[in-house]
Scaffold this motif. Sequence first.
Motif, PDB file in Angstrom:
ATOM      1  N   LYS A   1       0.821  -1.204   0.000  1.00 45.64           N
ATOM      2  CA  LYS A   1       0.000   0.000   0.000  1.00 45.64           C
ATOM      3  C   LYS A   1       0.865   1.267   0.000  1.00 45.64           C
ATOM      4  CE  LYS A   1      -4.091   1.832   0.338  1.00 45.64           C
ATOM      5  NZ  LYS A   1      -5.021   1.748  -0.758  1.00 45.64           N
ATOM      6  N   ILE A   2       1.933   1.281   0.798  1.00 42.18           N
ATOM      7  CA  ILE A   2       2.844   2.432   0.842  1.00 42.18           C
ATOM      8  C   ILE A   2       3.522   2.607  -0.515  1.00 42.18           C
ATOM      9  CG2 ILE A   2       4.981   3.315   1.864  1.00 42.18           C
ATOM     10  CD1 ILE A   2       2.641   3.610   3.732  1.00 42.18           C
ATOM     11  N   ARG A   3       3.984   1.510  -1.112  1.00 46.39           N
ATOM     12  CA  ARG A   3       4.614   1.569  -2.428  1.00 46.39           C
ATOM     13  C   ARG A   3       3.669   2.163  -3.468  1.00 46.39           C
ATOM     14  NH1 ARG A   3       5.641  -3.689  -2.956  1.00 46.39           N
ATOM     15  NH2 ARG A   3       7.016  -3.869  -1.189  1.00 46.39           N
ATOM     16  N   GLN A   4       2.386   1.847  -3.364  1.00 51.23           N
ATOM     17  CA  GLN A   4       1.393   2.391  -4.292  1.00 51.23           C
ATOM     18  C   GLN A   4       1.100   3.866  -4.015  1.00 51.23           C
ATOM     19  OE1 GLN A   4      -1.908  -0.219  -3.601  1.00 51.23           O
ATOM     20  NE2 GLN A   4      -1.187  -1.763  -5.063  1.00 51.23           N
ATOM     21  N   ARG A   5       1.192   4.287  -2.753  1.00 54.54           N
ATOM     22  CA  ARG A   5       0.843   5.667  -2.390  1.00 54.54           C
ATOM     23  C   ARG A   5       1.967   6.670  -2.652  1.00 54.54           C
ATOM     24  NH1 ARG A   5      -1.988   6.533   3.232  1.00 54.54           N
ATOM     25  NH2 ARG A   5      -1.834   8.655   2.435  1.00 54.54           N
ATOM     26  N   ILE A   6       3.215   6.224  -2.683  1.00 50.75           N
ATOM     27  CA  ILE A   6       4.343   7.151  -2.831  1.00 50.75           C
ATOM     28  C   ILE A   6       4.317   7.899  -4.172  1.00 50.75           C
ATOM     29  CG2 ILE A   6       6.864   7.298  -3.040  1.00 50.75           C
ATOM     30  CD1 ILE A   6       7.018   5.223  -0.767  1.00 50.75           C
ATOM     31  N   PRO A   7       4.198   7.236  -5.333  1.00 53.86           N
ATOM     32  CA  PRO A   7       4.217   7.997  -6.596  1.00 53.86           C
ATOM     33  C   PRO A   7       3.122   9.066  -6.698  1.00 53.86           C
ATOM     34  CG  PRO A   7       4.644   5.692  -7.036  1.00 53.86           C
ATOM     35  CD  PRO A   7       4.235   5.781  -5.592  1.00 53.86           C
ATOM     36  N   PRO A   8       1.847   8.757  -6.368  1.00 51.44           N
ATOM     37  CA  PRO A   8       0.844   9.829  -6.440  1.00 51.44           C
ATOM     38  C   PRO A   8       1.100  10.950  -5.432  1.00 51.44           C
ATOM     39  CG  PRO A   8      -0.240   7.701  -6.094  1.00 51.44           C
ATOM     40  CD  PRO A   8       1.228   7.469  -6.092  1.00 51.44           C
ATOM     41  N   PHE A   9       1.633  10.584  -4.262  1.00 53.88           N
ATOM     42  CA  PHE A   9       1.948  11.606  -3.264  1.00 53.88           C
ATOM     43  C   PHE A   9       3.055  12.520  -3.771  1.00 53.88           C
ATOM     44  CE2 PHE A   9       4.439  13.133   0.336  1.00 53.88           C
ATOM     45  CZ  PHE A   9       3.453  13.802   1.055  1.00 53.88           C
ATOM     46  N   PHE A  10       4.109  11.936  -4.348  1.00 57.23           N
ATOM     47  CA  PHE A  10       5.200  12.743  -4.901  1.00 57.23           C
ATOM     48  C   PHE A  10       4.692  13.627  -6.040  1.00 57.23           C
ATOM     49  CE2 PHE A  10       9.613  11.045  -3.638  1.00 57.23           C
ATOM     50  CZ  PHE A  10       9.191  10.832  -2.340  1.00 57.23           C
ATOM     51  N   ASP A  11       3.786  13.098  -6.871  1.00 58.10           N
ATOM     52  CA  ASP A  11       3.199  13.899  -7.949  1.00 58.10           C
ATOM     53  C   ASP A  11       2.398  15.069  -7.368  1.00 58.10           C
ATOM     54  OD1 ASP A  11       4.286  12.223  -9.849  1.00 58.10           O
ATOM     55  OD2 ASP A  11       2.415  11.122 -10.200  1.00 58.10           O
ATOM     56  N   PHE A  12       1.581  14.777  -6.357  1.00 56.03           N
ATOM     57  CA  PHE A  12       0.758  15.806  -5.726  1.00 56.03           C
ATOM     58  C   PHE A  12       1.620  16.900  -5.088  1.00 56.03           C
ATOM     59  CE2 PHE A  12      -1.439  17.466  -1.956  1.00 56.03           C
ATOM     60  CZ  PHE A  12      -2.542  18.036  -2.568  1.00 56.03           C
ATOM     61  N   MET A  13       2.757  16.499  -4.502  1.00 54.63           N
ATOM     62  CA  MET A  13       3.647  17.446  -3.833  1.00 54.63           C
ATOM     63  C   MET A  13       4.627  18.085  -4.824  1.00 54.63           C
ATOM     64  SD  MET A  13       2.614  17.532  -0.759  1.00 54.63           S
ATOM     65  CE  MET A  13       3.925  18.386   0.085  1.00 54.63           C
ATOM     66  N   LYS A  14       4.460  17.775  -6.104  1.00 53.35           N
ATOM     67  CA  LYS A  14       5.266  18.365  -7.181  1.00 53.35           C
ATOM     68  C   LYS A  14       6.769  18.108  -7.008  1.00 53.35           C
ATOM     69  CE  LYS A  14       1.830  21.397  -8.788  1.00 53.35           C
ATOM     70  NZ  LYS A  14       0.789  20.454  -8.876  1.00 53.35           N
ATOM     71  N   VAL A  15       7.121  16.864  -6.682  1.00 53.04           N
ATOM     72  CA  VAL A  15       8.520  16.464  -6.589  1.00 53.04           C
ATOM     73  C   VAL A  15       9.034  16.255  -8.004  1.00 53.04           C
ATOM     74  CG1 VAL A  15      10.109  14.691  -5.759  1.00 53.04           C
ATOM     75  CG2 VAL A  15       8.196  15.410  -4.326  1.00 53.04           C
ATOM     76  N   ASP A  16      10.066  16.990  -8.372  1.00 53.41           N
ATOM     77  CA  ASP A  16      10.591  16.949  -9.740  1.00 53.41           C
ATOM     78  C   ASP A  16      11.422  15.708 -10.031  1.00 53.41           C
ATOM     79  OD1 ASP A  16       9.412  19.363 -10.310  1.00 53.41           O
ATOM     80  OD2 ASP A  16      11.170  20.519  -9.723  1.00 53.41           O
ATOM     81  N   ARG A  17      12.080  15.185  -9.022  1.00 54.78           N
ATOM     82  CA  ARG A  17      12.979  14.040  -9.236  1.00 54.78           C
ATOM     83  C   ARG A  17      12.190  12.751  -9.402  1.00 54.78           C
ATOM     84  NH1 ARG A  17      16.706  15.820  -4.435  1.00 54.78           N
ATOM     85  NH2 ARG A  17      17.685  17.593  -5.420  1.00 54.78           N
ATOM     86  N   GLN A  18      12.581  11.986 -10.378  1.00 57.46           N
ATOM     87  CA  GLN A  18      11.970  10.682 -10.608  1.00 57.46           C
ATOM     88  C   GLN A  18      12.353   9.744  -9.467  1.00 57.46           C
ATOM     89  OE1 GLN A  18       9.978  10.220 -13.145  1.00 57.46           O
ATOM     90  NE2 GLN A  18       9.571   8.070 -12.828  1.00 57.46           N
ATOM     91  N   ILE A  19      11.424   8.911  -9.045  1.00 58.14           N
ATOM     92  CA  ILE A  19      11.715   7.934  -7.988  1.00 58.14           C
ATOM     93  C   ILE A  19      12.604   6.853  -8.576  1.00 58.14           C
ATOM     94  CG2 ILE A  19      10.744   6.238  -6.408  1.00 58.14           C
ATOM     95  CD1 ILE A  19       8.146   7.910  -6.481  1.00 58.14           C
ATOM     96  N   THR A  20      13.736   6.623  -7.952  1.00 53.53           N
ATOM     97  CA  THR A  20      14.624   5.543  -8.386  1.00 53.53           C
ATOM     98  C   THR A  20      14.483   4.394  -7.394  1.00 53.53           C
ATOM     99  OG1 THR A  20      16.462   6.675  -7.284  1.00 53.53           O
ATOM    100  CG2 THR A  20      16.270   6.974  -9.658  1.00 53.53           C
ATOM    101  N   TRP A  21      13.511   3.532  -7.696  1.00 56.63           N
ATOM    102  CA  TRP A  21      13.237   2.382  -6.839  1.00 56.63           C
ATOM    103  C   TRP A  21      14.446   1.453  -6.809  1.00 56.63           C
ATOM    104  CZ3 TRP A  21       9.174   2.710  -3.806  1.00 56.63           C
ATOM    105  CH2 TRP A  21       8.079   3.454  -4.207  1.00 56.63           C
ATOM    106  N   ASN A  22      14.730   0.911  -5.655  1.00 57.12           N
ATOM    107  CA  ASN A  22      15.804  -0.054  -5.415  1.00 57.12           C
ATOM    108  C   ASN A  22      17.198   0.497  -5.716  1.00 57.12           C
ATOM    109  OD1 ASN A  22      13.847  -1.938  -4.622  1.00 57.12           O
ATOM    110  ND2 ASN A  22      13.555  -2.546  -6.740  1.00 57.12           N
ATOM    111  N   GLU A  23      17.309   1.811  -5.815  1.00 54.59           N
ATOM    112  CA  GLU A  23      18.608   2.481  -5.893  1.00 54.59           C
ATOM    113  C   GLU A  23      18.708   3.546  -4.806  1.00 54.59           C
ATOM    114  OE1 GLU A  23      19.685   3.943  -9.757  1.00 54.59           O
ATOM    115  OE2 GLU A  23      18.731   2.232 -10.740  1.00 54.59           O
ATOM    116  N   ARG A  24      17.662   4.362  -4.714  1.00 58.02           N
ATOM    117  CA  ARG A  24      17.614   5.393  -3.670  1.00 58.02           C
ATOM    118  C   ARG A  24      16.472   5.165  -2.696  1.00 58.02           C
ATOM    119  NH1 ARG A  24      17.082  11.181  -5.307  1.00 58.02           N
ATOM    120  NH2 ARG A  24      17.307  11.404  -3.071  1.00 58.02           N
ATOM    121  N   LEU A  25      15.467   4.425  -3.114  1.00 58.74           N
ATOM    122  CA  LEU A  25      14.288   4.226  -2.273  1.00 58.74           C
ATOM    123  C   LEU A  25      13.833   2.777  -2.325  1.00 58.74           C
ATOM    124  CD1 LEU A  25      12.026   5.380  -0.501  1.00 58.74           C
ATOM    125  CD2 LEU A  25      10.820   5.989  -2.604  1.00 58.74           C
TER     126      LEU A  25
END
Length: 107
Positions: free
Chosen positions: A74-98
């Motif tokens: 559930k957390i993994r599913q919620r992070i991308p929309p949350f980052f989009d909503f908060m206007k985070v410019d950096r792409q999520i790098t799963w299994n490298e940074r997060l």
Amino acid sequence: MLYLSQYFLWVNLFDAEQTRFIYREYAIKKIISVQGLSGTGKTELLLHKLKDLYTKSEDSRIFFTCHNIALAKKIRQRIPPFFDFMKVDRQITWNERLWVTHAWGSH
């Protein structure tokens, strides 16, 4: 809750202690425990802290563990929309940074 046409708008206001948690710098290896009843905003608070840590440094590496598989999913599913909503410019790098995983029985 504010009702607008067919959509519900949730306004999440943090108190001073919660705001300090999001933006305070903590010593490395410090364990922080967030406790509260269901619906008190623990997950939302952690998502804000995660965004703050992720965007603060390009070298950050965050390993987010959850109690069980369902919550980690559930957390993994919620992070991308949350980052989009908060206007985070950096792409999520799963299994490298997060990383987001469950704590029980994982290798």
